[in-house]
Motif scaffolding. Structure first.
Motif, PDB file in Angstrom:
ATOM      1  N   ALA A 105       0.405  -1.362   0.042  1.00 35.63           N
ATOM      2  CA  ALA A 105      -0.038  -0.166  -0.028  1.00 35.63           C
ATOM      3  C   ALA A 105       0.939   1.137  -0.079  1.00 35.63           C
ATOM      4  CB  ALA A 105      -0.877  -0.081   1.034  1.00 35.63           C
ATOM      5  N   ASP A 113       0.316   5.449  -2.667  1.00 34.08           N
ATOM      6  CA  ASP A 113       0.200   5.515  -1.807  1.00 34.08           C
ATOM      7  C   ASP A 113      -0.909   5.677  -1.181  1.00 34.08           C
ATOM      8  OD1 ASP A 113       2.676   7.811  -2.452  1.00 34.08           O
ATOM      9  OD2 ASP A 113       2.113   8.248  -4.175  1.00 34.08           O
ATOM     10  N   LEU A 114      -1.136   4.884  -1.358  1.00 38.82           N
ATOM     11  CA  LEU A 114      -2.110   4.300   0.021  1.00 38.82           C
ATOM     12  C   LEU A 114      -2.091   4.259   0.813  1.00 38.82           C
ATOM     13  CD1 LEU A 114      -3.487   1.276  -2.132  1.00 38.82           C
ATOM     14  CD2 LEU A 114      -4.834   3.096  -2.335  1.00 38.82           C
ATOM     15  N   VAL A 126      -7.256   0.924   7.484  1.00 36.66           N
ATOM     16  CA  VAL A 126      -7.179   0.807   6.266  1.00 36.66           C
ATOM     17  C   VAL A 126      -6.349  -0.907   5.871  1.00 36.66           C
ATOM     18  CG1 VAL A 126      -6.379   2.340   3.959  1.00 36.66           C
ATOM     19  CG2 VAL A 126      -7.620   3.764   5.907  1.00 36.66           C
ATOM     20  N   LEU A 149      -8.160  -3.376   3.609  1.00 35.41           N
ATOM     21  CA  LEU A 149      -7.756  -3.856   2.216  1.00 35.41           C
ATOM     22  C   LEU A 149      -7.326  -5.578   1.926  1.00 35.41           C
ATOM     23  CD1 LEU A 149      -5.799  -0.748   1.562  1.00 35.41           C
ATOM     24  CD2 LEU A 149      -7.738  -1.584   0.088  1.00 35.41           C
ATOM     25  N   ASP A 195     -17.349  -1.862  -2.165  1.00 41.03           N
ATOM     26  CA  ASP A 195     -16.528  -1.248  -1.604  1.00 41.03           C
ATOM     27  C   ASP A 195     -15.394  -0.502  -0.664  1.00 41.03           C
ATOM     28  OD1 ASP A 195     -16.227   2.198  -1.772  1.00 41.03           O
ATOM     29  OD2 ASP A 195     -18.472   2.403  -0.853  1.00 41.03           O
ATOM     30  N   GLY A 218     -13.399   1.679  -0.361  1.00 39.69           N
ATOM     31  CA  GLY A 218     -13.204   3.002   0.178  1.00 39.69           C
ATOM     32  C   GLY A 218     -12.591   3.931  -0.813  1.00 39.69           C
ATOM     33  N   HIS A 219     -11.764   3.462  -1.525  1.00 37.03           N
ATOM     34  CA  HIS A 219     -11.192   3.277  -2.599  1.00 37.03           C
ATOM     35  C   HIS A 219     -11.164   2.394  -4.132  1.00 37.03           C
ATOM     36  CE1 HIS A 219      -7.994   4.398   0.749  1.00 37.03           C
ATOM     37  NE2 HIS A 219      -8.328   3.234   1.557  1.00 37.03           N
ATOM     38  N   PRO A 220     -10.532   3.506  -5.065  1.00 36.02           N
ATOM     39  CA  PRO A 220     -11.606   2.474  -6.344  1.00 36.02           C
ATOM     40  C   PRO A 220     -10.924   1.489  -6.684  1.00 36.02           C
ATOM     41  CG  PRO A 220      -9.689   4.667  -6.602  1.00 36.02           C
ATOM     42  CD  PRO A 220     -10.264   4.199  -5.004  1.00 36.02           C
ATOM     43  N   LYS A 246      -7.375   1.020  -8.160  1.00 39.31           N
ATOM     44  CA  LYS A 246      -6.164   0.393  -7.024  1.00 39.31           C
ATOM     45  C   LYS A 246      -6.190  -0.623  -6.216  1.00 39.31           C
ATOM     46  CE  LYS A 246      -2.593   3.846  -5.665  1.00 39.31           C
ATOM     47  NZ  LYS A 246      -1.477   4.561  -6.460  1.00 39.31           N
ATOM     48  N   VAL A 247      -7.374  -0.956  -5.776  1.00 41.39           N
ATOM     49  CA  VAL A 247      -7.803  -2.632  -4.974  1.00 41.39           C
ATOM     50  C   VAL A 247      -6.385  -3.582  -6.130  1.00 41.39           C
ATOM     51  CG1 VAL A 247      -8.565  -3.784  -3.923  1.00 41.39           C
ATOM     52  CG2 VAL A 247      -9.208  -1.596  -3.849  1.00 41.39           C
TER      53      VAL A 247
END
Length: 416
Positions: free
Chosen positions: A129, A133-134, A140, A144, A171, A173-175, A178-179
């Motif tokens: 992550a 830049d996550l 969090v 993930l 969902d 909380g991140h696109p 990106k996941v």
């Protein structure tokens, strides 16, 4: 001799069972689906079924593989099988069984030094992550990590994740893209370090059986009979491994209750249980509905709650019948907040003990460990002795004692 109590081993594997349990345990070899409500004796039924199959000569004990979802449940299966005189049958979790098989076949499939098992993937996910830049806060990264675990359990790879996530409304909380990138980065980092996570145990064992004929032939010669406990909670990855184990055979007994599905957040679904007879039209289906655990009043309440639930899968209804003596009707009360609820619970416990109930017969159940603080505080204020099961007392935890000491120090300085 009169007055002698004979063990289950001496009386035979079908003795001492109720009619439905006996029907399931004594069913002919082949596909069997046992729909078992809570407290209906499902563990007793499946262990006696294994004992019956072995005793009748349908299968050797060492050709049986029973899988369940926790190490504790697997240990209980092994203990009961030993008491029934069944030595040699394997009873393990899905992951433990896969690990054992993967270690055995690794030299033939991979050929080099076996990879290490990654006990906790959250640190590696956190590093991945950071490179993307996550956020790297523990909460969090934990979310993930759980999403990666869901994807692997659901047989969804990084390249398919965005489309599947959109279709299923995932969902975190991140696109989704990106996941997916995080998922891909984590897998690459894990493989570079020659590590396997727990999800890999299922996936790699399945691949070994599907892609290497000699491995599949040796395994299927070794294991002929399969039993799956808590079948309502299998994930797609576990079902695919089970399919690879079976290799087109049908000597499988599954036990479950669609109303007890609790791992849907991790990719589990009761669909394989509900579709079992569609897959095996000649399967024996037995419903266990005699509840030996709870009073009729509690069982009746459970039936009403389950019956009122929305979105229940078709064919999942089990109407339990309490077998224990009558008990009091369940009582309900509402409170404005957790503190008020804890105070009311403590007052009721104090009242019960004052009326002669032994403190050891009173249990307070709460959903998560974080809730213990309120109940411990309320019980302590009333002088009610208590023991925390499955966890450490809140005020005895190291971090809490340190915080209390810091507060006392700050208070003393302020008063000085």
């Amino acid at each position: 001799m009169a007055g002698v109590v004979r063990s289950d081993r001496e009386r035979g594997p079908l003795a001492g069972l109720d009619p439905e349990q006996r029907a399931a345990a004594g069913a002919p070899r082949g596909p069997v689906c046992v729909l078992a409500g809570a407290g209906t004796g499902k563990t007793r039924t499946i262990t006696h079924r294994i004992a019956h199959l072995v005793r009748a000569g349908h299968v050797s004990a060492n050709q049986v593989l029973a899988v369940t979802f926790t190490a504790r449940a697997a240990g209980e299966l092994r203990d009961r099988l030993r008491r029934l005189g069944v030595d040699g049958a394997q009873a393990r979790t899905f992951h433990a069984a896969a690990l054992r098989q993967l270690r055995y076949f690794w030299p033939r499939v991979v050929g080099d030094t076996q990879w290490e098992l990654l006990d906790h993937k959250i640190r590696l996910v956190g590093r991945a992550a950071a490179t993307l830049d996550l956020p790297t806060e523990v909460e969090v990264v934990r979310d993930l990590t759980g999403e990666i675990e869901w994807a692997k359990a659901s047989l969804v790879g990084p390249e398919d994740y965005p489309a599947v996530a959109a279709r299923r409304g995932r969902d975190v909380g991140h696109p989704a893209e990106k996941v997916a990138e995080l998922y891909r980065t984590y897998e690459r980092a894990k493989n570079d370090r020659r590590l396997l996570d727990f999800d890999d145990l299922l996936l790699h064992t399945t691949a070994a059986l599907e892609e290497h004929r000699s491995v599949a032939e040796e395994f299927r010669e070794r294991y002929r009979c399969f039993v799956v406990d808590e079948y309502q909670d299998v994930t797609p990855a576990q079902q695919r491994l089970l399919d690879a184990w079976l290799g087109g055979r049908d000597d499988v007994t599954v036990v479950g209750d669609a109303n007890q599905t609790i791992y849907s957040f991790g990719g589990a679904s009761p669909r394989p249980l509900l579709d079992f007879t569609r897959r095996y039209p000649d399967a024996t289906v037995v419903r266990l509905e005699r509840d030996y655990r709870s009073s009729p009043q509690v069982v009746s309440l459970a039936n009403r709650v389950i019956g009122a639930a929305r979105g229940r899968p078709a064919g999942s209804r089990l109407t339990l019948v309490g077998q224990r003596p009558d008990g009091p009707e369940p009582a309900f009360s509402e409170h404005p907040d957790e503190e008020a609820e804890a105070a009311a619970v403590a007052a009721r416990v104090d009242e019960l003990i004052g009326a002669g109930t032994d403190a050891g017969e009173v249990a307070v159940l709460f959903r998560v460990n974080a809730q213990s603080e309120a109940y411990e505080k309320a019980l302590s204020e009333r002088g009610v002795p208590y023991v925390v099961r499955g966890g450490e007392r809140f005020f005895a935890r190291t971090e809490v004692r340190r915080a209390m000491a810091a507060l006392r120090t700050a208070a003393s300085r302020g008063s000085g």
